[in-house]
Design an enzyme around this catalytic site. Structure first.
Site, mmCIF file in Angstrom:
data_model
loop_
_atom_site.group_PDB
_atom_site.id
_atom_site.type_symbol
_atom_site.label_atom_id
_atom_site.label_comp_id
_atom_site.label_asym_id
_atom_site.label_seq_id
_atom_site.Cartn_x
_atom_site.Cartn_y
_atom_site.Cartn_z
ATOM 1 N N ASP A 134 -13.639 36.587 42.603
ATOM 2 C CA ASP A 134 -14.980 36.951 42.160
ATOM 3 C C ASP A 134 -15.904 37.286 43.331
ATOM 4 O OD1 ASP A 134 -17.008 37.384 40.374
ATOM 5 O OD2 ASP A 134 -17.282 35.283 39.812
ATOM 6 N N LEU A 191 8.360 35.094 46.532
ATOM 7 C CA LEU A 191 6.998 34.901 46.006
ATOM 8 C C LEU A 191 6.843 35.793 44.789
ATOM 9 C CD1 LEU A 191 3.946 34.101 46.113
ATOM 10 C CD2 LEU A 191 3.627 35.973 47.732
ATOM 11 N N HIS A 246 -14.666 46.334 45.271
ATOM 12 C CA HIS A 246 -13.335 46.137 44.686
ATOM 13 C C HIS A 246 -12.241 46.609 45.648
ATOM 14 C CE1 HIS A 246 -15.080 44.802 41.023
ATOM 15 N NE2 HIS A 246 -15.546 45.973 40.644
ATOM 16 N N GLU A 249 -12.726 40.539 28.845
ATOM 17 C CA GLU A 249 -14.184 40.747 28.792
ATOM 18 C C GLU A 249 -14.632 41.905 29.703
ATOM 19 O OE1 GLU A 249 -12.809 37.602 29.216
ATOM 20 O OE2 GLU A 249 -13.138 37.171 27.087
ATOM 21 N N GLU A 254 -5.983 21.205 40.331
ATOM 22 C CA GLU A 254 -7.146 20.938 41.180
ATOM 23 C C GLU A 254 -7.949 22.222 41.270
ATOM 24 O OE1 GLU A 254 -8.067 18.070 42.531
ATOM 25 O OE2 GLU A 254 -6.309 17.047 41.722
HETATM 26 C C1 FPP Z 1 -14.836 40.203 40.214
HETATM 27 O O1 FPP Z 1 -15.876 40.694 41.023
HETATM 28 C C2 FPP Z 1 -13.644 41.019 40.367
HETATM 29 C C3 FPP Z 1 -13.089 41.781 39.394
HETATM 30 C C4 FPP Z 1 -13.650 41.913 38.036
HETATM 31 C C5 FPP Z 1 -11.885 42.566 39.642
HETATM 32 C C6 FPP Z 1 -10.909 42.014 40.636
HETATM 33 C C7 FPP Z 1 -10.281 43.146 41.326
HETATM 34 C C8 FPP Z 1 -9.939 43.191 42.638
HETATM 35 C C9 FPP Z 1 -10.005 42.057 43.554
HETATM 36 C C10 FPP Z 1 -9.465 44.435 43.265
HETATM 37 C C11 FPP Z 1 -8.464 45.194 42.551
HETATM 38 C C12 FPP Z 1 -7.228 44.457 42.301
HETATM 39 C C13 FPP Z 1 -6.027 44.990 42.464
HETATM 40 C C14 FPP Z 1 -4.848 44.224 41.952
HETATM 41 C C15 FPP Z 1 -5.811 46.272 43.135
HETATM 42 P P1 FPP Z 1 -17.218 41.135 40.303
HETATM 43 O O2 FPP Z 1 -17.165 42.606 40.133
HETATM 44 O O3 FPP Z 1 -17.395 40.371 39.044
HETATM 45 O O4 FPP Z 1 -18.264 40.725 41.378
HETATM 46 P P2 FPP Z 1 -19.763 40.310 41.091
HETATM 47 O O5 FPP Z 1 -19.724 39.082 40.222
HETATM 48 O O6 FPP Z 1 -20.298 40.028 42.439
HETATM 49 O O7 FPP Z 1 -20.427 41.469 40.422
#
Ligand code: FPP
Length: 237
Positions: free
Chosen positions: A17, A128, A34, A64, A204
């Site tokens: 996140d 892994l 991202h 969501e 945990e």
């Molecule tokens: C949360 O950050 C992250 C996501 C909803 C997507 C997770 C994706 C990645 C880490 C990159 C892509 C993954 C792959 C497998 C290539 P947010 O957008 O909710 O951040 P914020 O809460 O600060 O807005």
């Protein structure tokens, strides 16, 4: 404190996140966050491989997340397409098995095919396993398990008295995968957000204010050290 290599968690789950806020802080578009997050993921996978972690499960797209603007959804899927494209050779070479969990039927057809091909190519590996949660929701997963078990009981292929916790385990997307010992959530949010609701019952939890793009090798090591400092009791004394 030193990292105890004898007590590395076998399964680590991560809610990645804070990509958006990381980008905002730098006056960059959310997608740049991202992108940076996907680079962090690469480093974390590599570190897990070195440490001997057997399963890494990451929340890449939740049920969501469809509520985000189309542009961001398309951007995330494109990022995933590019990521699978560029990383597949390395993962194959490094002995990493790729797996996807979630309702993949909801994803674009080409992405589904690409995922299936990546899973097929790497299925021989066992060093892994990377479980990417895509269109995943814990409640959706439990609902599907209940529906399937109920239909087996109705059809007479399973006796109600034989339904156990193991039956439920075996009907989840994570069938065959041990429960995570450690859950990590970055960016200061203290919620589960529908991630692995059943599987995290005894895990945990480690929360950090660090945004996901900044969660590098040392941050993971700190999380594991804290995990090693805790006493896991499973309700016993
Ligand atoms: C949360 O950050 C992250 C996501 C909803 C997507 C997770 C994706 C990645 C880490 C990159 C892509 C993954 C792959 C497998 C290539 P947010 O957008 O909710 O951040 P914020 O809460 O600060 O807005």
């Amino acid at each position: 404190m030193e990292l105890d290599m004898e007590r590395i968690p076998k399964h680590i789950a991560i809610i990645m996140d804070g990509n958006g806020r990381w980008a905002k802080k730098r006056f960059l578009p959310r997608l740049a966050g991202h992108k940076a997050g996907s680079e962090t993921l690469r480093e974390i996978i590599e570190t897990c491989g070195e440490l001997g972690v057997q399963h890494l499960t990451v929340y890449a797209f939740s049920t969501e997340n469809w509520g985000r603007p189309d542009e961001e959804i398309t951007g995330l899927f494109n990022l995933l397409r590019g990521y699978l494209n560029t990383e597949i050779e390395t993962m194959d070479r490094e002995g990493i098995r790729i797996n996807a969990i979630g309702d993949l039927t909801g994803l674009p057809e080409d992405l589904r095919k690409q995922i299936a091909a990546a899973m097929e190519k790497t299925k021989i590996h066992s060093k892994l396993q990377l479980n990417i949660a895509l269109n995943y929701g814990g409640r959706d997963e439990l609902l599907k398990a209940v529906q399937q078990i109920a239909s087996e009981v109705r059809d007479g292929t399973m006796a109600l008295s034989s339904v156990t916790e193991e039956t439920i385990d075996a009907h989840l997307f994570t069938k065959g995968i041990p429960d995570p010992e450690l859950l990590i959530r970055t960016s200061g949010e203290l919620r589960l957000s529908n991630f692995l609701l059943w599987q995290l019952a005894y895990s945990e939890f480690y929360f950090t204010d660090v945004f996901w793009p900044d969660f590098k090798r040392n941050e993971l090591i700190n999380a594991i050290k804290e995990y090693q400092n805790r006493k896991r009791r499973f309700g016993k004394l």
